[in-house]
Write a protein that holds these residues in place. Structure first.
Motif, PDB file in Angstrom:
ATOM      1  N   LEU A 104       0.827  -1.208   0.000  1.00 51.16           N
ATOM      2  CA  LEU A 104       0.000   0.000   0.000  1.00 51.16           C
ATOM      3  C   LEU A 104       0.860   1.255   0.000  1.00 51.16           C
ATOM      4  O   LEU A 104       1.937   1.283   0.609  1.00 51.16           O
ATOM      5  N   SER A 105       0.391   2.285  -0.697  1.00 54.52           N
ATOM      6  CA  SER A 105       1.051   3.587  -0.644  1.00 54.52           C
ATOM      7  C   SER A 105       0.465   4.386   0.507  1.00 54.52           C
ATOM      8  O   SER A 105      -0.561   4.001   1.094  1.00 54.52           O
ATOM      9  N   GLN A 106       1.108   5.506   0.828  1.00 61.91           N
ATOM     10  CA  GLN A 106       0.569   6.368   1.883  1.00 61.91           C
ATOM     11  C   GLN A 106      -0.799   6.911   1.489  1.00 61.91           C
ATOM     12  O   GLN A 106      -1.679   7.056   2.336  1.00 61.91           O
ATOM     13  N   ARG A 107      -0.996   7.187   0.194  1.00 67.89           N
ATOM     14  CA  ARG A 107      -2.299   7.659  -0.289  1.00 67.89           C
ATOM     15  C   ARG A 107      -3.355   6.549  -0.139  1.00 67.89           C
ATOM     16  O   ARG A 107      -4.516   6.809   0.174  1.00 67.89           O
ATOM     17  N   ASP A 108      -2.951   5.296  -0.402  1.00 68.10           N
ATOM     18  CA  ASP A 108      -3.885   4.171  -0.253  1.00 68.10           C
ATOM     19  C   ASP A 108      -4.388   4.072   1.192  1.00 68.10           C
ATOM     20  O   ASP A 108      -5.542   3.699   1.446  1.00 68.10           O
ATOM     21  N   LEU A 109      -3.499   4.370   2.103  1.00 66.88           N
ATOM     22  CA  LEU A 109      -3.816   4.216   3.517  1.00 66.88           C
ATOM     23  C   LEU A 109      -4.587   5.411   4.089  1.00 66.88           C
ATOM     24  O   LEU A 109      -5.194   5.325   5.147  1.00 66.88           O
ATOM     25  N   SER A 110      -4.557   6.527   3.375  1.00 64.52           N
ATOM     26  CA  SER A 110      -5.189   7.750   3.877  1.00 64.52           C
ATOM     27  C   SER A 110      -6.708   7.647   3.834  1.00 64.52           C
ATOM     28  O   SER A 110      -7.280   6.824   3.119  1.00 64.52           O
ATOM     29  N   SER A 111      -7.350   8.491   4.622  1.00 69.08           N
ATOM     30  CA  SER A 111      -8.810   8.552   4.694  1.00 69.08           C
ATOM     31  C   SER A 111      -9.173   9.918   5.274  1.00 69.08           C
ATOM     32  O   SER A 111      -8.289  10.649   5.744  1.00 69.08           O
ATOM     33  N   PRO A 112     -10.433  10.315   5.242  1.00 68.48           N
ATOM     34  CA  PRO A 112     -10.825  11.612   5.806  1.00 68.48           C
ATOM     35  C   PRO A 112     -10.360  11.761   7.250  1.00 68.48           C
ATOM     36  O   PRO A 112     -10.640  10.910   8.092  1.00 68.48           O
ATOM     37  N   GLY A 113      -9.633  12.806   7.517  1.00 69.53           N
ATOM     38  CA  GLY A 113      -9.093  13.035   8.857  1.00 69.53           C
ATOM     39  C   GLY A 113      -7.719  12.450   9.073  1.00 69.53           C
ATOM     40  O   GLY A 113      -7.035  12.768  10.054  1.00 69.53           O
ATOM     41  N   VAL A 114      -7.264  11.573   8.163  1.00 71.38           N
ATOM     42  CA  VAL A 114      -5.921  10.989   8.250  1.00 71.38           C
ATOM     43  C   VAL A 114      -5.307  11.087   6.853  1.00 71.38           C
ATOM     44  O   VAL A 114      -5.409  10.165   6.043  1.00 71.38           O
ATOM     45  N   SER A 115      -4.703  12.228   6.554  1.00 73.64           N
ATOM     46  CA  SER A 115      -4.176  12.475   5.221  1.00 73.64           C
ATOM     47  C   SER A 115      -2.865  11.721   4.983  1.00 73.64           C
ATOM     48  O   SER A 115      -2.206  11.271   5.929  1.00 73.64           O
ATOM     49  N   TYR A 116      -2.482  11.609   3.700  1.00 75.48           N
ATOM     50  CA  TYR A 116      -1.220  10.921   3.399  1.00 75.48           C
ATOM     51  C   TYR A 116      -0.035  11.704   3.943  1.00 75.48           C
ATOM     52  O   TYR A 116       0.992  11.136   4.321  1.00 75.48           O
ATOM     53  N   ALA A 117      -0.154  13.048   4.005  1.00 75.00           N
ATOM     54  CA  ALA A 117       0.927  13.855   4.573  1.00 75.00           C
ATOM     55  C   ALA A 117       1.088  13.574   6.066  1.00 75.00           C
ATOM     56  O   ALA A 117       2.211  13.521   6.587  1.00 75.00           O
ATOM     57  N   TYR A 118      -0.042  13.405   6.737  1.00 67.65           N
ATOM     58  CA  TYR A 118      -0.041  13.080   8.164  1.00 67.65           C
ATOM     59  C   TYR A 118       0.619  11.716   8.377  1.00 67.65           C
ATOM     60  O   TYR A 118       1.444  11.534   9.288  1.00 67.65           O
ATOM     61  N   ILE A 119       0.283  10.746   7.512  1.00 70.82           N
ATOM     62  CA  ILE A 119       0.886   9.408   7.589  1.00 70.82           C
ATOM     63  C   ILE A 119       2.389   9.496   7.366  1.00 70.82           C
ATOM     64  O   ILE A 119       3.181   8.826   8.060  1.00 70.82           O
ATOM     65  N   SER A 120       2.805  10.333   6.422  1.00 72.27           N
ATOM     66  CA  SER A 120       4.238  10.513   6.142  1.00 72.27           C
ATOM     67  C   SER A 120       4.975  11.031   7.370  1.00 72.27           C
ATOM     68  O   SER A 120       6.076  10.558   7.694  1.00 72.27           O
ATOM     69  N   ARG A 121       4.368  11.979   8.070  1.00 73.97           N
ATOM     70  CA  ARG A 121       5.018  12.544   9.267  1.00 73.97           C
ATOM     71  C   ARG A 121       5.086  11.505  10.387  1.00 73.97           C
ATOM     72  O   ARG A 121       6.051  11.465  11.152  1.00 73.97           O
ATOM     73  N   ILE A 122       4.033  10.646  10.495  1.00 75.81           N
ATOM     74  CA  ILE A 122       4.069   9.584  11.511  1.00 75.81           C
ATOM     75  C   ILE A 122       5.219   8.629  11.215  1.00 75.81           C
ATOM     76  O   ILE A 122       5.999   8.261  12.105  1.00 75.81           O
ATOM     77  N   GLU A 123       5.337   8.206   9.944  1.00 71.16           N
ATOM     78  CA  GLU A 123       6.393   7.259   9.571  1.00 71.16           C
ATOM     79  C   GLU A 123       7.779   7.859   9.767  1.00 71.16           C
ATOM     80  O   GLU A 123       8.738   7.130  10.061  1.00 71.16           O
ATOM     81  N   ALA A 124       7.888   9.178   9.609  1.00 70.70           N
ATOM     82  CA  ALA A 124       9.186   9.845   9.783  1.00 70.70           C
ATOM     83  C   ALA A 124       9.503  10.100  11.251  1.00 70.70           C
ATOM     84  O   ALA A 124      10.604  10.563  11.586  1.00 70.70           O
ATOM     85  N   GLY A 125       8.541   9.792  12.135  1.00 72.70           N
ATOM     86  CA  GLY A 125       8.763  10.011  13.567  1.00 72.70           C
ATOM     87  C   GLY A 125       8.501  11.436  13.996  1.00 72.70           C
ATOM     88  O   GLY A 125       8.790  11.805  15.133  1.00 72.70           O
ATOM     89  N   ALA A 126       7.925  12.260  13.092  1.00 72.96           N
ATOM     90  CA  ALA A 126       7.680  13.662  13.415  1.00 72.96           C
ATOM     91  C   ALA A 126       6.339  13.866  14.121  1.00 72.96           C
ATOM     92  O   ALA A 126       6.111  14.929  14.705  1.00 72.96           O
ATOM     93  N   ARG A 127       5.445  12.898  14.038  1.00 72.32           N
ATOM     94  CA  ARG A 127       4.137  12.999  14.691  1.00 72.32           C
ATOM     95  C   ARG A 127       3.788  11.686  15.370  1.00 72.32           C
ATOM     96  O   ARG A 127       4.177  10.619  14.899  1.00 72.32           O
TER      97      ARG A 127
END
Length: 441
Positions: A24-47
């Protein structure tokens, strides 16, 4: 070159690993309220993900929120426990019923013979259905719940009270009586010192007996409960007892006594933040104020207060409000307004045969008053419903109203037959609460 880990896997690393393993891509995993950018920051340890984000991401990844957050592998039963706790928390915090998720969890629990999870899911689904007026659905879920040995009247009286309420609202108060009498016997044997639960069960039993027209038995139950009360008895217990006395007086067509009891309930409820039960007490007063002999002109003010307190409520309370507004409009000779309110009540009374019968009665009176066709048909629909699902008083009064209508349109022979039928029904109304019982409150 292979990357070597030097410490425990973080939430972000675990999220990236699970996502990659599933293609799955980050966009595949995204949904309303959980954007792919938000997922990217979680994976990077920033959030660090919120509880909501963890739940949504875990669902898409096919793991538990607990595993996504901690990496802890747990068994199926523990996973269901966590999911159920999460759904129950969501229900308490948001006031919304996650029906689809609870239903899936219930099916899974039943498949794996997980009785604890199945019971909790059934209780959540059944209680929510009862509160929203879906009584057939509530009965199905709550009967399943009380079928488990550990869900007893002692451990979960709220479940038994909800089931009894649904039985009565669905037009089968005899089943409520049987359930509550059994519950009281169990309480007496297992926890005789639990007076508070005994009073609650007894109060609901008196409601069901009143619905059956067994007013002497209903009064005896209330009398016994009265002796359990004291100056320290909590206000809600006293409200329930006033309500019982009000309903019994109402069934005896003693409108003044009923109004007095319901007004006492209003006085107690006004000291609380319980707007729902206060609205119901105002509706009870409005209903009694419309009975001939009440000599009370507060119907409209009670209904206005009830509508304000209910706000955007739906279900059984809205049905009751609309059909009372319909009858009040009939009394005011505003017949088109009465029929409009009656039709609105019918729209919400699909699973409420008693209220549907009352709504048809209001529509019948409105059509008769306006001289419109269809009054006879509406009266017959009301009679069919209240004969099976109504109280003795309501059924007798409806027959009298139909008899008066038949007399007005010169169908005298039919009118006399209906009046005789009403008189036979009315003979079942008896057993007036004593002054001593009322004074004890």
């Amino acid at each position: 070159m292979t990357e070597h880990r030097t410490g425990p896997e973080s939430v972000g690393e675990r999220l990236r690993r699970l996502r990659t393993e599933r293609g799955l891509s980050q966009r595949d995993l995204s949904s309303p309220g959980v954007s792919y950018a938000y997922i990217s920051r979680i994976e990077a340890g920033a959030r660090r993900p919120s509880v909501k984000a963890l739940r949504m991401l875990a669902e898409k990844l096919g793991v538990t929120a607990d595993y996504l957050e901690t990496g802890s592998q747990i068994g199926d039963a523990e996973a269901r426990e966590l999911r159920l706790a999460d759904l129950e928390l969501q229900l308490r915090l948001d006031g919304e019923v996650p029906t689809e998720e609870l239903t899936l969890l219930l099916e899974e629990a039943l498949t794996h013979a997980d009785e604890t999870a199945a019971a909790r899911a059934s209780i959540a689904l059944g209680s929510a259905a009862d509160a929203s007026g879906k009584h057939a659905e509530a009965i199905e879920h709550l009967e399943r719940a009380v079928g488990f040995d550990f869900v007893t009247a002692v451990t979960r009286p709220d479940v038994y009270l909800a089931l009894a309420h649904s039985y009565s609202a669905a037009g089968t108060p005899s089943r409520a009586v049987e359930l509550l009498e059994r519950s009281l016997e169990e309480l007496k044997a297992v926890a005789p010192e639990d007076a508070a639960t005994r009073i609650r069960l007894s109060t609901y039993l008196s409601y069901a007996l009143t619905d059956l027209g067994e007013l002497t038995r209903a009064r005896a139950v209330v009398s016994e409960a009265l002796f359990e009360t004291s100056e320290g008895t909590d206000p809600y217990t006293r409200v329930r007892l006033y309500w019982s006395l009000g309903r019994i007086s109402g069934e005896q067509a003693n409108a003044r006594a009923a109004l007095d009891s319901f007004r006492h309930a209003i006085a107690l409820l006004e000291a609380t933040d319980d707007t729902l039960h206060l609205a119901r007490a105002h509706m009870a007063c409005a209903e009694m104020a419309m009975i001939p002999g009440a000599e009370d002109e507060t119907t409209e003010s009670h209904l206005a207060n009830a509508e304000k307190l209910l706000g955007r409520a739906s279900g059984e309370d809205l049905v009751m409000l609309r059909r009372l507004q319909a009858m009040a409009a009939v009394h005011a000779r505003e017949f088109q307004r009465a029929e409009d309110f009656g039709q609105q009540a019918l729209e919400f009374a699909v699973e409420l045969p008693n209220q549907a019968g009352q709504a048809w009665w209001a529509i019948a009176e409105a059509r008769a008053g306006a001289g419109k066709p269809g009054a006879d048909d509406a009266f017959c629909k009301a009679i069919d419903l209240l004969h099976e699902h109504g109280t003795i008083r309501d059924y007798a009064n409806l027959l009298r109203a139909y008899g008066r209508y038949l007399r007005e349109i010169d169908r005298e022979h039919e009118a006399m037959e209906i009046f005789e039928r009403a008189a036979n029904v009315a003979t079942h109304l008896h057993g007036e609460p004593s002054a001593a019982e009322r004074e004890h409150l």
